[in-house]
Design a protein around this motif. Structure first.
Motif, PDB file in Angstrom:
ATOM      1  N   SER A 145       0.671  -1.179  -0.209  1.00 40.01           N
ATOM      2  CA  SER A 145       0.216   0.331   0.107  1.00 40.01           C
ATOM      3  C   SER A 145       1.171   1.185  -0.477  1.00 40.01           C
ATOM      4  O   SER A 145       0.274   2.102  -0.643  1.00 40.01           O
ATOM      5  N   LEU A 146       1.950   1.547   0.489  1.00 41.20           N
ATOM      6  CA  LEU A 146       2.555   2.017   0.773  1.00 41.20           C
ATOM      7  C   LEU A 146       3.792   2.773  -0.399  1.00 41.20           C
ATOM      8  O   LEU A 146       3.604   3.871  -1.068  1.00 41.20           O
ATOM      9  N   ILE A 147       4.010   1.491  -1.132  1.00 42.50           N
ATOM     10  CA  ILE A 147       4.146   1.435  -3.018  1.00 42.50           C
ATOM     11  C   ILE A 147       3.419   2.408  -3.395  1.00 42.50           C
ATOM     12  O   ILE A 147       3.585   3.569  -4.402  1.00 42.50           O
ATOM     13  N   LYS A 148       2.479   1.794  -3.700  1.00 39.54           N
ATOM     14  CA  LYS A 148       0.884   2.343  -4.626  1.00 39.54           C
ATOM     15  C   LYS A 148       0.980   3.574  -4.054  1.00 39.54           C
ATOM     16  O   LYS A 148       0.471   4.456  -5.280  1.00 39.54           O
ATOM     17  N   ASP A 149       0.712   4.034  -2.786  1.00 40.50           N
ATOM     18  CA  ASP A 149       0.452   5.231  -2.322  1.00 40.50           C
ATOM     19  C   ASP A 149       1.918   6.490  -2.628  1.00 40.50           C
ATOM     20  O   ASP A 149       1.506   7.676  -3.205  1.00 40.50           O
ATOM     21  N   LYS A 150       3.307   5.815  -2.500  1.00 33.53           N
ATOM     22  CA  LYS A 150       4.001   6.530  -3.550  1.00 33.53           C
ATOM     23  C   LYS A 150       4.423   7.475  -4.902  1.00 33.53           C
ATOM     24  O   LYS A 150       3.945   8.317  -5.263  1.00 33.53           O
ATOM     25  N   GLU A 151       3.906   6.219  -5.898  1.00 31.78           N
ATOM     26  CA  GLU A 151       4.278   6.078  -7.024  1.00 31.78           C
ATOM     27  C   GLU A 151       2.717   7.234  -6.674  1.00 31.78           C
ATOM     28  O   GLU A 151       2.994   7.566  -8.163  1.00 31.78           O
ATOM     29  N   LYS A 204       1.460   9.485  -5.614  1.00 36.11           N
ATOM     30  CA  LYS A 204       2.393  11.354  -4.657  1.00 36.11           C
ATOM     31  C   LYS A 204       3.592  11.702  -6.012  1.00 36.11           C
ATOM     32  O   LYS A 204       3.241  12.549  -6.385  1.00 36.11           O
ATOM     33  N   LEU A 205       3.851  10.486  -6.935  1.00 31.85           N
ATOM     34  CA  LEU A 205       4.720  10.782  -7.492  1.00 31.85           C
ATOM     35  C   LEU A 205       4.733  11.261  -9.108  1.00 31.85           C
ATOM     36  O   LEU A 205       4.568  12.097  -9.413  1.00 31.85           O
ATOM     37  N   GLN A 206       3.144  10.945  -9.144  1.00 31.70           N
ATOM     38  CA  GLN A 206       2.652  11.121 -10.265  1.00 31.70           C
ATOM     39  C   GLN A 206       1.998  12.432  -9.887  1.00 31.70           C
ATOM     40  O   GLN A 206       2.210  12.993 -10.970  1.00 31.70           O
ATOM     41  N   GLU A 207       1.455  12.832  -9.348  1.00 35.67           N
ATOM     42  CA  GLU A 207       1.209  14.153  -8.876  1.00 35.67           C
ATOM     43  C   GLU A 207       2.616  15.242  -8.282  1.00 35.67           C
ATOM     44  O   GLU A 207       2.358  16.425  -9.470  1.00 35.67           O
ATOM     45  N   ALA A 208       3.836  15.166  -8.288  1.00 34.48           N
ATOM     46  CA  ALA A 208       4.478  15.691  -8.362  1.00 34.48           C
ATOM     47  C   ALA A 208       4.966  15.304  -9.700  1.00 34.48           C
ATOM     48  O   ALA A 208       5.360  17.148  -9.932  1.00 34.48           O
ATOM     49  N   ALA A 209       4.852  15.057 -10.488  1.00 40.54           N
ATOM     50  CA  ALA A 209       5.220  14.284 -11.780  1.00 40.54           C
ATOM     51  C   ALA A 209       5.008  15.793 -12.863  1.00 40.54           C
ATOM     52  O   ALA A 209       4.802  16.326 -13.201  1.00 40.54           O
ATOM     53  N   THR A 210       3.468  16.181 -12.626  1.00 40.97           N
ATOM     54  CA  THR A 210       2.324  16.681 -13.213  1.00 40.97           C
ATOM     55  C   THR A 210       2.687  18.282 -12.849  1.00 40.97           C
ATOM     56  O   THR A 210       2.497  19.420 -13.713  1.00 40.97           O
ATOM     57  N   GLU A 211       2.986  18.861 -11.017  1.00 40.94           N
ATOM     58  CA  GLU A 211       3.408  20.071 -10.953  1.00 40.94           C
ATOM     59  C   GLU A 211       4.262  20.015 -11.616  1.00 40.94           C
ATOM     60  O   GLU A 211       4.689  21.701 -12.873  1.00 40.94           O
ATOM     61  N   VAL A 212       5.365  19.125 -11.757  1.00 39.80           N
ATOM     62  CA  VAL A 212       6.932  19.994 -12.742  1.00 39.80           C
ATOM     63  C   VAL A 212       6.611  19.946 -13.597  1.00 39.80           C
ATOM     64  O   VAL A 212       7.111  21.029 -14.661  1.00 39.80           O
ATOM     65  N   SER A 229       8.755  15.815   2.724  1.00 44.53           N
ATOM     66  CA  SER A 229       8.566  14.238   3.501  1.00 44.53           C
ATOM     67  C   SER A 229       9.208  13.326   2.328  1.00 44.53           C
ATOM     68  O   SER A 229      10.011  13.431   1.543  1.00 44.53           O
ATOM     69  N   GLN A 230       8.841  11.994   3.437  1.00 46.92           N
ATOM     70  CA  GLN A 230       9.832  10.944   2.984  1.00 46.92           C
ATOM     71  C   GLN A 230       8.737   9.948   1.377  1.00 46.92           C
ATOM     72  O   GLN A 230       9.695   9.802   0.859  1.00 46.92           O
ATOM     73  N   ASP A 231       7.423  10.753   1.667  1.00 42.44           N
ATOM     74  CA  ASP A 231       6.971   9.972  -0.123  1.00 42.44           C
ATOM     75  C   ASP A 231       7.146  10.775  -1.129  1.00 42.44           C
ATOM     76  O   ASP A 231       6.727   9.992  -2.225  1.00 42.44           O
ATOM     77  N   ALA A 232       7.890  12.076  -1.044  1.00 45.37           N
ATOM     78  CA  ALA A 232       8.404  12.769  -1.985  1.00 45.37           C
ATOM     79  C   ALA A 232       9.976  12.836  -2.117  1.00 45.37           C
ATOM     80  O   ALA A 232      10.166  13.243  -3.366  1.00 45.37           O
ATOM     81  N   LYS A 233      10.537  12.004  -1.158  1.00 50.40           N
ATOM     82  CA  LYS A 233      12.411  12.003  -1.719  1.00 50.40           C
ATOM     83  C   LYS A 233      12.800  11.077  -3.478  1.00 50.40           C
ATOM     84  O   LYS A 233      13.737  12.365  -3.518  1.00 50.40           O
TER      85      LYS A 233
END
Length: 795
Positions: free
Chosen positions: A513-519, A521-529, A579-583
């Motif tokens: 679940s943690l990996i899915k959540d990080k992926e 958030k990674l998608q969201e961060a990439a969208t922001e970039v 946060s650890q989720d976006a490192k």
């Protein structure tokens, strides 16, 4: 057929089963201590008197508060040579009897010429039996039998015992007074006896009686003990304790295997740095012989050996290696220095890079024998070689050892200590204040054994019952190794449901679940970039309006100020993602932040140029700088977007030295190194290729160069040379302000630590990147001016 003779017991039989059989004084004392334990005594006292006089006056007293003996016990049992009722007595609530041969009583003959026994059962009379062993040593009389030598039993009172021994016997118990000792007991010999007794006591006290205590008393050495105690050295007097293994438990890498479920299964547990790494339950393939047995094996690297010396006062090699305990008591000489009973050193000779020798290990094997599979040799030196003993040595022990070896050799790379540091480790090392340093970082070791955990455990579905490992190690890597971790979880899911421990499965589900959540958030961060890239493109179009007539200057300035605020907000947003989720994206964000800050700076300067004197020419120069930085951001953003993430960041074989040289000359010189005089010395003549993500290599270079600029450096020297065929060293040194006194060299790569006015992410990301490719980076702050960063790339 006619009867002609029968066996006769000549008096010299006493020597064969006494002083000639038990040929070690320490073993003789231990045999008598075992008798005290078997008599259910909670403790025993070993007391030496008159040691500094001639041997005719010396005494040894061994006293207990056990069950004692009655007159019938003495006649029918103690005086009945080779008889032992212990063979017929079953263990009492898990408490095993220590002896079973009936010859331990003749240890008294080994130790001294005379023996006085004082004994009493609860509610009975106090009895005194006196024996002079010289009466049995009559040569040349073939018909003189041991039965013809009279011994006498008297009834005495407590005052007589107190006068003879200086001790009270209490309601029940036995006191052995051995006089005219056959050996001189110096202080060194007493210390050796104490060491034997320490090893003799099982540190686990696996037998279920109350803890058995032994006290050694030699009053003539009390004053010397006080002096030695102040020096931190071992003393002769005092209670005997075996704390060595307990002290090692949280200081070393070790493994335990123990039979469970009545011997049907074996549970093996491995520990490292005080943490449980994994446990595994397997069917006991050797159930016919191995029902109640355990082994604990400790691996000692250079630091742990030094720690052992500091804790015990002796070197680990002098202490011994793997000891054997049978029914709660140690069996000598197994484990003594030079006794390679498990053939560890012979095996290590076949491969020093794979196998441990006796110098690398301390530990124990503990056997509780209900079925009399394991038979002590009458001399009390070892066990008879039979099938049961062979299974313990050749199968049970070695299956456990191989798992420890696999973890240390492959998972920890032998926990190796650099040679220059190894030479400085002294016997008096102040362990509590000394930081252990290893050839590899803890992070690198954790990555290796976490991602290879299934291989290191060596699971076999054929015998596997259940297993578990510490999922915290996997969780730590979830940011950067999600694909590998998902593969591990998938492999585990292939095991039958009952094999995977319930709590373990729950933790794996949490990691999934943690990996899915990080992926996500990674998608969201990439969208922001991606949005940031689009905004900067629009900004470039807006800035081109500066070429308009001066009349539109106010409108252009207003637009530039608006865009400046937008970029500031976006930059602050990226800097706030900690946060650890976006490192996993911070590396890209940090690079974009650097270039966005450059754009912000030039926009401000362009605005001031227009506001102050309408200097469009100067503003256009700033626009050129803005355009170049913008292109760099666009390139980085393309790598960071979800659409291009996999293709833009895939590993490619790259000539490291050539890439550094080309990037520094053609790219960094226009951006991060534009204000620096960069000198490159490449001593590598042939390609040094590694599979690597080139965008990360670019960001690594930019971060190091940017830090030099922020430290107000004017010059930067880059040198590249080979340390070996597979190790490349690249050094970045500058003449800037150097390392601040407020920053610890050891912490410079930590998250958020900075030597300049930066964010503290550059060197953190540099360390993370180097770790990810199993390479090293370190700082040299000893320069008179400036700072040096050294990197070692390892193929």
């Amino acid at each position: 057929m006619r009867k002609i003779r029968h066996f006769k017991t000549n008096t010299l039989l006493k020597n064969l089963i006494g002083k000639d059989l038990i040929n070690d004084d320490n073993i003789g004392v231990i045999e008598l201590v075992k008798n005290a334990y078997d008599a259910s005594s909670p403790n025993t006292i070993i007391k030496f008197n008159y040691l500094n006089t001639d041997l005719t006056s010396s005494e040894l007293i061994i006293a207990d508060h056990g069950s004692g003996m009655s007159e019938s016990d003495i006649n029918d049992k103690w005086l009945n040579v080779a008889y032992s009722e212990k063979k017929a007595i079953k263990q009492n609530e898990g408490a095993y009897l220590a002896g079973n041969k009936g010859v331990g009583r003749f240890s008294c003959d080994r130790l001294g010429e005379k023996l006085d026994i004082f004994t009493r059962v609860k509610g009975g009379q106090l009895l005194h039996l006196s024996i002079d062993w010289n009466n049995f040593e009559i040569e040349g009389k073939k018909d003189l039998t041991i039965q013809e030598i009279d011994v006498f039993l008297n009834t005495v009172d407590d005052s007589f015992v107190l006068e003879c021994c200086g001790l009270n016997i209490g309601d029940s118990g036995t006191i052995l007074l051995i006089s005219k000792l056959r050996s001189h007991w110096s202080r060194d010999k007493l210390l050796e006896l104490k060491r034997h007794l320490q090893k003799f006591i099982n540190p686990n006290q696996l037998f279920s009686k109350n803890e058995f205590k032994i006290e050694l008393i030699a009053e003539e050495y009390l004053e010397l003990d006080k002096e030695e105690n102040q020096k931190g050295k071992m003393v002769a007097n005092g209670e005997i304790k075996n704390l060595i293994f307990e002290n090692l438990k949280f200081k070393s890498t070790y493994i335990e295997s123990v039979t469970i479920d009545g011997g049907k299964n074996i549970r093996t547990t491995l520990f490292h740095d005080g943490n449980k790494v994994y446990w595994i339950e397997e069917k006991n393939k050797y159930y016919n012989f191995v029902k109640k047995v355990s082994t604990t094996i400790y691996f000692l690297n250079a630091y742990k050996k030094s720690y052992f010396k500091r804790q015990t006062g002796i070197r680990s090699i002098d202490f011994g290696s793997i000891f054997l305990f049978l029914n709660g008591f140690r069996v000598a000489p197994y484990g003594d220095r030079g006794n390679d009973w498990l053939k560890l050193d012979i095996r290590q000779g076949q491969g020093k890079s794979r196998y441990f020798g006796s110098r690398d290990l301390v530990g124990r094997i503990e056997i509780n024998d209900d079925d009399d599979f394991f038979e002590p040799i009458s001399s009390r030196e070892g066990l008879k070689e039979n099938d049961a003993f062979s299974y313990i040595k050749e199968y049970f022990f070695y299956e456990t050892l191989r798992r420890l070896e696999k973890f240390v050799v492959e998972g920890l790379s032998w926990d190796s200590v650099p040679e220059e540091i190894r030479k400085t480790i002294k016997d008096n090392l102040d362990w509590d204040k000394t930081r252990e340093q290893y050839s590899e970082s803890n992070e690198k070791k954790k990555r290796r054994f976490s991602l290879g955990i299934l291989s290191l455990i060596g699971l076999s579905k054929k015998n596997l019952s259940k297993f578990w490992f510490n999922t915290e190690y996997l969780a730590e890597l979830a940011d950067e190794k999600s694909e590998e971790i998902k593969k591990i979880i998938q492999d585990i899911s292939n095991f039958d449901g009952d094999i995977v421990d319930d709590s373990f499965r729950i933790n794996l589900d949490k990691i999934t679940s943690l990996i899915k959540d990080k992926e996500r958030k990674l998608q969201e961060a990439a969208t922001e970039v991606l949005k940031l890239k689009e905004n900067i493109t629009e900004n470039e179009e807006t800035l081109s309006l500066l070429e308009l007539d001066l009349e539109d200057k106010k409108e252009v300035i207003s637009s530039l100020e608006s865009q400046n605020e937008t970029i500031q907000a976006q930059s602050l947003f990226l800097k706030s993602i900690t946060s650890q989720d976006a490192k996993s994206l911070l590396n890209y964000h940090h690079q974009i932040c650097n270039d966005a800050a450059t754009i912000e700076n030039y926009i401000g300067r362009a605005v001031r140029a227009l506001k102050n004197d309408g200097n469009i020419k100067q503003a256009l120069k700033f626009l050129e700088k803005i355009s170049k930085s913008n292109k760099k951001i666009v390139a980085t953003a393309q790598y960071a977007t979800k659409a291009n993430f996999k293709s833009g960041t895939k590993k490619e074989m790259t000539d490291i030295t050539n890439y550094f040289e080309q990037y520094l000359n053609n790219v960094a010189s226009e951006f991060s190194a534009s204000g620096l005089q960069v000198s490159i010395l490449n001593k590598v003549s042939s390609p040094f290729e590694m599979p690597i993500k080139r965008i990360e290599l670019s960001i690594l270079i930019d971060n190091l160069v940017s830090n030099a600029s922020k430290a107000e450096a004017n010059k930067m020297n880059i040198t590249m040379h080979l340390l070996s065929e597979n190790v490349l060293e690249i050094s970045f040194s500058d003449d800037g302000k150097g390392l601040s006194n407020e920053v610890d060299k050891e912490n410079i790569f930590d998250f958020g630590v900075t030597t300049t006015n930066g964010s503290g992410l550059g060197l953190y990301h540099a360390k993370e990147f180097m770790n990810s490719i199993h390479s090293d980076i370190e700082v040299n702050a000893s320069l008179n001016n400036g700072l040096e960063i050294r990197m070692e790339f390892r193929k």
